[in-house]
Design an enzyme around this catalytic site. Structure first.
Site, PDB file in Angstrom:
ATOM      1  N   HIS A  61       0.846  -1.204   0.000  1.00  0.00           N
ATOM      2  CA  HIS A  61       0.000   0.000   0.000  1.00  0.00           C
ATOM      3  C   HIS A  61       0.874   1.245   0.000  1.00  0.00           C
ATOM      4  CE1 HIS A  61       0.735  -0.448   4.301  1.00  0.00           C
ATOM      5  NE2 HIS A  61       0.201   0.732   4.551  1.00  0.00           N
ATOM      6  N   HIS A  63       1.379   3.949   1.906  1.00  0.00           N
ATOM      7  CA  HIS A  63       1.882   4.736   3.038  1.00  0.00           C
ATOM      8  C   HIS A  63       3.407   4.886   2.997  1.00  0.00           C
ATOM      9  CE1 HIS A  63      -1.948   4.157   5.678  1.00  0.00           C
ATOM     10  NE2 HIS A  63      -2.056   5.174   4.837  1.00  0.00           N
ATOM     11  N   ASP A  65       5.728   4.898   5.187  1.00  0.00           N
ATOM     12  CA  ASP A  65       6.604   3.960   5.902  1.00  0.00           C
ATOM     13  C   ASP A  65       6.701   2.600   5.193  1.00  0.00           C
ATOM     14  OD1 ASP A  65       3.850   3.604   6.825  1.00  0.00           O
ATOM     15  OD2 ASP A  65       4.643   2.208   8.318  1.00  0.00           O
ATOM     16  N   HIS A  66       6.055   2.506   4.013  1.00  0.00           N
ATOM     17  CA  HIS A  66       6.129   1.268   3.217  1.00  0.00           C
ATOM     18  C   HIS A  66       6.759   1.494   1.836  1.00  0.00           C
ATOM     19  CE1 HIS A  66       3.475  -1.091   5.993  1.00  0.00           C
ATOM     20  NE2 HIS A  66       3.303   0.150   6.414  1.00  0.00           N
ATOM     21  N   HIS A 119      -7.521  -0.638   5.444  1.00  0.00           N
ATOM     22  CA  HIS A 119      -6.466   0.245   5.981  1.00  0.00           C
ATOM     23  C   HIS A 119      -6.235   1.373   4.977  1.00  0.00           C
ATOM     24  CE1 HIS A 119      -2.843   1.453   8.077  1.00  0.00           C
ATOM     25  NE2 HIS A 119      -2.130   1.300   6.983  1.00  0.00           N
ATOM     26  N   ASP A 141      -0.168  -3.724   6.293  1.00  0.00           N
ATOM     27  CA  ASP A 141      -0.819  -3.212   7.502  1.00  0.00           C
ATOM     28  C   ASP A 141      -2.276  -3.660   7.596  1.00  0.00           C
ATOM     29  OD1 ASP A 141       1.513  -1.946   8.132  1.00  0.00           O
ATOM     30  OD2 ASP A 141       0.796   0.095   7.754  1.00  0.00           O
ATOM     31  N   HIS A 179       4.669  -4.597  10.838  1.00  0.00           N
ATOM     32  CA  HIS A 179       5.032  -3.876  12.071  1.00  0.00           C
ATOM     33  C   HIS A 179       5.158  -4.821  13.263  1.00  0.00           C
ATOM     34  CE1 HIS A 179       4.517   0.357  10.754  1.00  0.00           C
ATOM     35  NE2 HIS A 179       3.599  -0.137   9.933  1.00  0.00           N
TER      36      HIS A 179
HETATM   37 FE    FE Z   1       2.696   0.931   8.248  1.00  0.00          FE
HETATM   38 ZN    ZN Z   2      -0.030   1.714   6.536  1.00  0.00          ZN
END
Ligand code: FE
Ligand code: ZN
Length: 268
Positions: A61, A63, A65-66, A119, A141, A179
């Protein structure tokens, strides 16, 4: 438990990123695929130290942090990026949606794509074989150890359906989530299900793993079915706990799931 022994020729290794992200590195021989590289530096470090070659990036996805490391990793050269067709990504060579297959013999990788909105609106998951290990699930996530992702772009109905899709996969599937949220998830889960003996045992085991500095993931899907309240919205004890928490009777299934998600959002 996470395989951190990079000296073996094949395997799935967790690379730590930021506070609590895992970038999963799928290695076969000198070739590597990484899942959700939120930052490039820790990946580059592993590649250099072990003389490995990054061939593939798999994204779940959009985001930051990915996907934050995608541009820097692409600069290495011959890196092919796979990702969700309906999300805006830094780069994507092969847009994927449900039913698509990622077949990479050089990594002994054969993954099927699932749409798992909730998400984010276009979140995908990958299920199948990687580095010859099977069955494996890379779920970003969407599903966590004893938890699930927050509903940033989806409804409880969508997320409930997405999780039901994952629950239908083989129970032995290793759940490679993105995570290390397990201990805080478990603190909440034990509040929901104080009489779930599997859950209490897992909480002690997970605490011991973290104490030693070890990862609690991947877990197995069949284990999640026993200890993850979000996968247990049809279980009478969970429905009763949710009903008591909200102060009115709640229906099993999606209504219970939605109330669980709201409960967890507010839990400190
Ligand atoms: Fe994340
Ligand atoms: Zn995420």
């Amino acid at each position: 438990m996470m395989d951190t022994d990079y000296t073996t020729a094949a395997g799935i290794h967790g690379i730590k990123a930021f506070q609590d992200n895992y970038i999963w590195a799928i290695r076969h021989g000198a070739a590597v695929a990484v899942v959700d590289p939120g930052e490039a530096a820790p990946v580059l470090e592993i590649l250099r130290r072990h003389h490995l070659h990054l061939a593939v990036i798999l994204l779940t996805h959009h985001h930051r942090d990915h996907v934050g490391g995608v541009d820097e990793l692409r600069a290495l050269g011959d890196v092919k990026v796979y990702g969700p067709a309906s999300e805006t990504l830094p780069h994507c060579d092969v847009p994927l949606r449900e039913g698509d297959r990622v077949l990479l013999p050089e990594l002994e990788l054969d993954l099927r794509v699932l749409d798992v909105p909730g998400h984010t609106a276009g979140h995908i998951a990958y299920h199948g074989t990687a580095a010859g290990i099977s069955p494996v699930l890379f779920c970003g996530d969407t599903l966590f150890a004893s938890g699930c992702g927050r509903l940033f772009e989806g409804t409880p109905e969508q997320m409930y359906r997405s999780l039901a899709k994952l629950m239908a996969l083989p129970g032995q599937s290793r759940v490679y989530c993105a995570h290390e949220y397990t201990l805080s998830n478990l603190r909440w889960a034990c509040t929901v299900e104080p009489n779930n003996a599997d859950l209490s045992a897992w909480q002690r085991q997970a605490a011991a793993l973290r104490e030693r500095g070890d990862a609690t993931v991947p877990t197995r899907l069949e284990h999640e079915l026993a200890v993850n309240p979000f996968l247990r919205a049809g279980v009478p004890d969970v429905v009763a706990a949710v009903s008591q928490h909200v102060g009115r009777p709640v229906q099993p299934g999606v209504e219970t799931f939605g109330a669980l998600r709201a409960w967890k959002d507010d839990f400190r």
